[in-house]
Design an enzyme around this catalytic site. Structure first.
Site, PDB file in Angstrom:
ATOM      1  N   ARG A 210      80.464  60.850  69.968  1.00 16.08           N
ATOM      2  CA  ARG A 210      81.530  61.103  70.953  1.00 16.08           C
ATOM      3  C   ARG A 210      81.205  62.381  71.722  1.00 16.08           C
ATOM      4  NH1 ARG A 210      85.079  58.472  67.017  1.00 16.08           N
ATOM      5  NH2 ARG A 210      85.191  60.304  65.689  1.00 16.08           N
ATOM      6  N   PHE A 226      85.520  48.468  73.826  1.00 14.48           N
ATOM      7  CA  PHE A 226      85.961  48.529  72.423  1.00 14.48           C
ATOM      8  C   PHE A 226      86.416  49.969  72.152  1.00 14.48           C
ATOM      9  CE2 PHE A 226      82.333  45.575  72.749  1.00 14.48           C
ATOM     10  CZ  PHE A 226      82.895  44.392  72.309  1.00 14.48           C
ATOM     11  N   ASP A 248      90.080  47.394  75.370  1.00  9.87           N
ATOM     12  CA  ASP A 248      90.204  46.999  73.962  1.00  9.87           C
ATOM     13  C   ASP A 248      91.158  45.815  73.889  1.00  9.87           C
ATOM     14  OD1 ASP A 248      89.447  48.607  71.149  1.00  9.87           O
ATOM     15  OD2 ASP A 248      91.084  47.161  70.951  1.00  9.87           O
ATOM     16  N   ASP A 298      80.833  49.949  71.806  1.00 15.55           N
ATOM     17  CA  ASP A 298      80.980  50.262  70.374  1.00 15.55           C
ATOM     18  C   ASP A 298      81.778  49.160  69.686  1.00 15.55           C
ATOM     19  OD1 ASP A 298      80.944  51.565  67.953  1.00 15.55           O
ATOM     20  OD2 ASP A 298      82.618  52.893  68.439  1.00 15.55           O
ATOM     21  N   CYS A 338      77.267  48.523  64.218  1.00  9.15           N
ATOM     22  CA  CYS A 338      77.598  49.043  62.881  1.00  9.15           C
ATOM     23  C   CYS A 338      77.439  47.929  61.843  1.00  9.15           C
ATOM     24  CB  CYS A 338      79.010  49.629  62.859  1.00  9.15           C
ATOM     25  SG  CYS A 338      80.277  48.451  63.300  1.00  9.15           S
TER      26      CYS A 338
END
Ligand code: SAH
Length: 394
Positions: A210, A226, A248, A298, A338
């Site tokens: 970030r 996201f 989102d 992300d 991830c």
């Protein structure tokens, strides 16, 4: 104590100190241990190799606590907890934030246990039979070692099912007047919803990234895909972005995006929050010929395990291809995965083929990963799950 014996030829992984022992590596047990109970693991010749927690339902039948012949008791866990907390102190993390992961399971030698600190409240996630068995002891030790009073439990991750454990959420000790807590991270504030937020409330692993976005966003038109509660959005604004479009699928998350912007006295008028499916939104932007200077991708875990890798790879390829098409010359794509099932090399290949198909030339200017409070034990490479690429378009 129950003693489990490895099948001949199955010692290699234990000798390399990998903490997982699969059911297939063990000879059928003479006597069954209870869920979470401590068991010894012996070589096929009968030599002591490890001591760990038994999980009768999981494919990972034993999670090793220690490779030494030492007792597993409160003192053992106190030493591990102390070490984990101390390693965060010496990592100079505490000065930059009051929210960080204090215990990261296998990476800190406590399989199945995650403990995150949000200001003066700890959030505990117990994921395995062993961490569940020792939970009460661990809770007391955490209070003693941190000097804090509040512990909230968020043991509601799906993986508990594999261990035969029902979900459990609620206060373990102390109280929190409001389930929303304000944390600070590199002098920015964020509201975290401990009760309903994802994981334990916030994506602590992305802290350094970030900040990276913040340093790159001056005068940029940014697209944050996201965006969750606005971690990257707030940082882009703090870095002087010209505009941010935050997308989102969750309306609750977007409500917190706006509140987090206000909390930091940043210009709300520069931000547009869009409740949409990112896959569709990116196509719409492409059709409208919209372009951006910086795009953050992300997404959630597309491939939690190896079984979903192919479908996940298609998902990553799709969003990265569309993002490259929306990127202006000299624009920056900050893209993450991830998924444990997709390693760094594969992820880079997917992003490369996305650029190729988008007809765009780009260079990687940085490889990024999870922040320092999510360390990766060298004997447990599975602890590395977050990979990111910062790509500069030609
Ligand atoms: N970047 C965030 C974390 C992102 S978590 C941070 O630094 O804090 C992933 C987010 O993706 C969640 O908020 C979830 O609501 C959202 N999401 C999942 N699938 C989605 C989809 N198909 N379209 C849009 N948002 C999605």
């Amino acid at each position: 104590m129950t003693r489990l014996i490895l099948r001949p030829g199955r010692e290699k992984s234990v000798l390399r100190r990998h903490p997982w022992i699969f059911s297939g590596a063990l000879q059928p047990a003479m006597d069954e241990a209870a869920s979470g109970e401590t068991v010894d693991v012996l070589s096929s010749k009968g030599d002591f190799l490890a001591r760990g927690a038994y999980s009768p339902q999981s494919q990972i039948r034993v999670r090793v606590w220690t490779f030494e012949d030492e007792p597993i008791n409160a003192d053992f866990f106190r030493a591990r907890i102390k070490l984990a907390i101390h390693s965060r102190d010496t990592g100079h993390l505490m000065s930059d934030t009051n929210a960080l992961r204090l215990i990261y399971a296998e990476s800190d030698g406590i399989s199945g246990l995650i403990v995150d600190r949000y200001d003066d409240t700890l959030v505990l996630q117990s994921l395995t039979a062993g961490s569940e068995y020792w939970k009460e002891t661990i809770v007391e030790l955490l209070l003693e070692e941190t000097g804090l009073k509040n512990i909230y439990e968020r043991s509601d991750a799906d993986v508990r099912e594999l261990e035969g454990l029902p979900p459990r959420v609620g206060m373990l000790r102390g109280a929190i007047p409001d389930s929303r807590i304000t944390i600070s991270e590199h002098d920015l504030k964020f509201l975290v919803d401990l009760e309903h937020g994802h994981k334990t409330g916030f994506y602590l692993d992305q802290r350094a990234n970030r900040r990276g976005v913040r340093l790159l966003s001056r005068d940029e038109d940014v697209l944050d895909c996201f965006c969750y509660t606005g971690g990257f959005t707030v940082n882009a604004l703090a870095g002087g972005a010209k505009s941010v479009l935050s997308v989102d699928a969750s309306a609750e998350a977007l409500t917190l995006v706006r509140r987090n912007i206000e909390l930091n006295d940043l210009p709300l008028e520069k931000v547009q929050c869009l409740e949409a499916d990112v896959f569709q939104a990116l196509r719409k932007f492409r059709d409208e010929r919209r372009t951006f200077d910086m795009i953050v991708l992300d997404p959630p875990k597309f491939a939690p395990t190896a079984a979903q890798v192919e479908k996940a790879a298609r998902g990553y390829k799709d969003i990265n291809l569309l993002a490259f098409k929306l990127l202006r010359p000299n624009g920056i794509l900050v893209t993450f995965s991830c998924s444990g099932g997709i390693d760094a090399a594969l992820f880079q290949k997917i992003v490369a083929s996305a650029a190729l198909d988008a007809g765009v030339e780009a260079r990687i200017i940085e490889h990024v990963s999870q922040d320092r409070d999510h360390p990766i034990a060298l004997n447990f490479p599975e602890g590395a799950y977050l990979k990111g690429l910062v790509c500069l378009r030609k």
